[in-house]
Design an enzyme around this catalytic site. Structure first.
Site: not given
Ligand code: XIL
Length: 321
Positions: A127, A233
């Site tokens: 991220e 995810e």
């Protein structure tokens, strides 16, 4: 347990199927995990703060439990993650010099590399891209200390210290065009030095913001990078994330939309299966989902097994094709 088909069996000719696990769900959901999944990711236990105490000494107990469980049962473990703006002790890292931070990462990679030899890949940086789509990088302690090219530094270190691992860059909102373009820009930079082996598409999606077309487009664009894809995810949230409405307010129509989006996602992944390594759902059953505590407390139904461990409509839709 229900007599539903096994996910990993259904998908054996396409890609590995995974789930995020933690120490709490390991015992309760053992049967589901063994039946359906051939790869697992630690939900928290292998993050920096999952592996270390606040004084940065190691405490391997939680990660070891999952790692040993997986090894004993022939299940692969994805390493998640080495550098992230969460799951760290920000103030402690903030007090360190650039050199100390590099030494910390060097020691960290060496230690996890030696201890978790059978971990196949690591989400080396997680991220890094900004949520402000006009910007490029998120402001993090790593970036402030190591500089704007910190992700290059970190991947170079990883390549040197854990050379036998598949090195992954992992990010979310990858189906939104501006964010996707930034992810692709970063991955291309890593590629110029041969530092990256796969791209991680988190795939936390939502029926309000993501369509089957967006999914298809994102796989198409990422496929052009010429790297394998790990879908890392997956969950499909029903409610608007900023709306504290409890799930019970969700309509039957929205549940149907969710199942259809799951179906489209898995159909698209089958279409691109030649470049997809694995598809990991972010949690075994609904009561485990991080979305239950994301921004508001509520009961989410975003996964493939409900709170009682029974397969959901989405489960049936992705296994019947
Ligand atoms: C979440 C976990 O599910 C939570 O249990 C934890 O407290 C915080 O992190 N993107 C990621 C994951 O890369 O590591 C996050 O997992 C969810 C968002």
């Amino acid at each position: 347990m229900s007599n539903a088909v096994s996910l990993k069996e259904v998908y054996k000719d396409y890609f590995k199927v995974g789930t995020a696990v933690n120490n709490r769900c390991l015992d309760r959901d053992k049967d589901i995990i063994l039946k359906h999944f051939n790869t697992v990711t630690c939900e928290y236990e292998m993050k920096l703060a999952g592996l270390r105490r606040p004084d940065l000494t190691f405490d391997f107990a939680n990660a070891d439990k999952i790692y040993n469980f997986a090894n004993e049962n022939g299940i692969e473990v994805r390493g998640h993650n080495l550098v992230w703006h969460q799951g760290i002790y920000t103030e402690v890292l903030e007090s360190m010099t650039k050199q100390q931070l590099i030494e910390l990462m060097t020691e960290h990679m060496r230690t996890v590399g030696e201890r978790y030899k059978k971990v196949v890949c690591w989400d080396v940086v997680n991220e890094a891209i900004s949520d402000d789509w006009n910007g490029f990088l998120r402001d993090t302690v790593w970036r402030r200390k190591l500089g704007d090219d910190y992700y290059m530094t970190v991947f170079r270190l990883a390549r040197e210290i854990i050379p036998d691992k598949t090195l992954v860059y992992n990010d979310f909102n990858e189906y939104e065009e501006p964010k996707r373009n930034n992810i692709i820009k970063l991955v291309k930079q890593l590629k110029t030095e041969g530092l990256i082996d796969a791209v991680g598409m988190q795939c936390h999606i939502n029926i309000l913001y993501c369509t089957a077309d967006d999914i298809k487009r994102s796989f198409e664009e990422f496929s052009k990078l010429g790297l394998p894809i790990h879908v890392t995810e997956i969950d499909i949230g029903l409610p608007e994330m900023n709306d504290p409405a409890p799930l019970s307010s969700m309509t039957q129509e929205q549940r149907e939309q969710q199942a259809s989006l799951y179906e489209a996602l898995f159909a698209t992944m089958r279409e691109y299966s030649s470049i997809i390594d694995s598809a990991t759902v972010w949690g075994v059953r609904d009561s485990q989902s991080w979305l239950n505590n994301f921004r508001f407390e509520r009961e989410c139904t975003a996964l493939l097994f409900d709170k009682d461990g029974q397969p959901t409509e989405a489960f049936y839709r992705i296994t019947q094709f």
